[in-house]
Design a protein around this motif. Structure first.
Motif, PDB file in Angstrom:
ATOM      1  N   PRO A 150      42.263  13.721  -0.693  1.00 29.84           N
ATOM      2  CA  PRO A 150      42.716  14.214   0.613  1.00 29.84           C
ATOM      3  C   PRO A 150      41.884  15.398   1.064  1.00 29.84           C
ATOM      4  O   PRO A 150      41.382  16.184   0.246  1.00 29.84           O
ATOM      5  N   TRP A 197      49.599  13.585   7.863  1.00 29.02           N
ATOM      6  CA  TRP A 197      50.082  13.281   6.519  1.00 29.02           C
ATOM      7  C   TRP A 197      48.939  12.818   5.617  1.00 29.02           C
ATOM      8  O   TRP A 197      48.838  13.240   4.463  1.00 29.02           O
ATOM      9  N   GLU A 198      48.071  11.959   6.126  1.00 25.38           N
ATOM     10  CA  GLU A 198      46.965  11.453   5.302  1.00 25.38           C
ATOM     11  C   GLU A 198      45.954  12.541   4.962  1.00 25.38           C
ATOM     12  O   GLU A 198      45.277  12.456   3.942  1.00 25.38           O
ATOM     13  N   ILE A 243      55.807  11.373   0.372  1.00 24.14           N
ATOM     14  CA  ILE A 243      55.939  10.468   1.506  1.00 24.14           C
ATOM     15  C   ILE A 243      57.048  10.895   2.453  1.00 24.14           C
ATOM     16  O   ILE A 243      56.965  10.671   3.669  1.00 24.14           O
ATOM     17  N   VAL A 284      41.035   8.767   5.703  1.00 24.49           N
ATOM     18  CA  VAL A 284      42.366   8.464   6.258  1.00 24.49           C
ATOM     19  C   VAL A 284      42.363   7.021   6.795  1.00 24.49           C
ATOM     20  O   VAL A 284      42.247   6.808   7.989  1.00 24.49           O
ATOM     21  N   ARG A 340      48.227  14.298   2.212  1.00 28.15           N
ATOM     22  CA  ARG A 340      48.960  13.380   1.336  1.00 28.15           C
ATOM     23  C   ARG A 340      50.049  14.085   0.523  1.00 28.15           C
ATOM     24  O   ARG A 340      50.060  14.024  -0.710  1.00 28.15           O
TER      25      ARG A 340
END
Length: 423
Positions: free
Chosen positions: A210, A383-384, A390, A167, A387
């Motif tokens: 991820p 989120w990272e 977006i 990340v 993933r």
């Protein structure tokens, strides 16, 4: 006067690159050792920790965490009886001498404890080890100011976090927002470069994939409404998690031999509980993985409720017994369990069809925002980890900012950072 400034900037630029590479090595090495301990504890070769726990025998599942925790306790009893092991953030902020060897040994013991199934985060070890390596690797830079060294050490810790979870942006923001609390251009540039380099080095084992597998989710405005409605839930869970950890954490690091049977008992209890709820051992990744599964891994509302209660209690037990480790992923897992429980309950009672992964990760982001006091960083970190598309970042941001806002209104101040190696 231009010459000394030019020389200092050159040293700083070289040090930034060195710190990024060393932080990547720290993340890579701790991940390798962690996986080795996990495979040794549960006697499996391939697959996730959850698969290894599920496939292990009942005796190994109970005794493995107990033995690993006892060994870590023995190591801490010896280490703490001979030297101080100060917290990471305080040492960096006060610009004190870096205890390289104690931090490195402490990091190794954290890996043993978490790898054997302790309910603590694995991000504490690479942060400490990265900071220790960075201090060694930049000692030749004589023209650096104390402020420069503070930036570099904080960036090393953030980059270590970035490397171990792949990340890069969250690693940089952790250094800037949580450790330095600064947006100075010099610090921002150093944080972004070091974290990117560290993640690149760590990709040798993470393959830049991820940490979590994200299922498909339809873009709908209702998700934002759900995210906002989740904010009070995340605030409540985060506040309770914070209070439990604050009560469990001893005022001083455990130095007596009691740490050995204390951690062994915590490990045994975790192992016994894993017979019914195999998601409990480890840093919380198994809980997050199940929460993101299309059918939530067959989890029932009662199982989600039990996990929601037991995860923070087991984490507190390891802290109280004298263990050390990160708090980021245990708080994330607790938030995800709360989101899963909400989804499963509403689906069963009201006949709704909520998107479980979205609600679970949004709740995780909200709880992390409450416990760490940084909603933007919490949303980006979550989120990272998976993933997703977006636009999902906005959903996580709504819950994180809402939960943090409720915390500010209710408490009148930011809650203390829960991660005792970060705060």
């Amino acid at each position: 006067m231009a010459l000394p400034a030019h020389g200092r900037n050159l040293d700083f630029s070289c040090a930034v690159v060195i710190v990024g590479l060393l932080a990547g090595i720290a993340g890579l090495s701790t991940t390798v050792v962690l996986r080795f301990v996990e495979h040794l504890t549960y006697h499996y070769t391939f697959g996730s920790l959850l698969a290894g726990i599920t496939g292990s025998g009942p005796v190994r599942r109970a005794v493995g965490p107990m033995v690993g925790a006892a060994l870590a306790g023995l190591g801490w009893w010896i280490l703490r009886g001979r030297t101080e092991v100060p917290p990471l953030a305080g040492t960096i902020a006060r610009r004190e001498r870096i205890p390289r060897l104690p931090w490195s040994i402490d990091a190794a013991l954290q890996v043993v404890l978490v790898g054997s199934g302790a309910s603590l985060g694995r991000e504490g070890a690479p942060r400490q080890f990265a900071a220790a390596l960075a201090d060694v690797g930049t000692r030749w830079c004589k023209r650096l100011s104390p402020a420069d060294r503070e930036i570099l050490l904080a960036c090393a810790a953030g980059a270590g976090l970035g490397a171990v979870y792949a990340v890069p942006l969250a690693g940089a923001l952790f250094a800037l927002r949580v450790l330095l609390n600064s947006w100075h251009l010099r610090a921002v540039g150093a944080a972004l470069i070091t974290s990117s380099l560290a993640v690149a080095v760590g990709s040798a084992i993470t393959h830049d994939r991820p940490e979590l597998d994200w299922p498909s989710a339809e873009s709908t405005y209702l998700l934002s409404a759900h995210a906002l409605a989740l904010a009070p839930v995340a605030f409540g869970v985060g506040w309770v998690f914070d209070r439990i950890m604050a009560a469990a954490r001893p005022a001083r690091l455990m130095r007596s031999a009691v740490v050995i049977p204390g951690l062994a008992a915590a490990g045994l209890l975790t192992g016994v509980c894993s017979h019914w709820w195999p998601e409990l051992p480890g840093n919380g990744e198994s809980i997050l993985t199940v929460s993101l599964a299309s059918d939530m891994g067959g989890m029932t509302p009662s199982a989600a409720a039990v996990i929601l209660v037991l995860k923070p209690l087991l984490t507190a037990l390891f802290l109280r017994a004298g263990g050390a480790g990160g708090m980021l992923t245990p708080s994330l897992a607790t938030g995800a369990a709360a989101g899963s429980l909400l989804v499963l309950t509403l689906d069963a009672v009201a006949g709704t069809h909520l998107h479980g992964p979205v609600i679970s990760l949004a709740a995780a982001a909200g709880v992390l925002a409450v416990t760490q006091g940084s909603p933007i960083w919490a949303a980006i970190f979550v989120w990272e980890l998976a993933r997703p598309p977006i636009w999902m970042l906005a959903v996580f941001m709504v819950t994180a900012v809402g939960a943090h806002g409720l915390t500010t209104l209710a408490m009148g101040r930011r809650l203390p950072q829960l991660d005792h190696r970060a705060g």
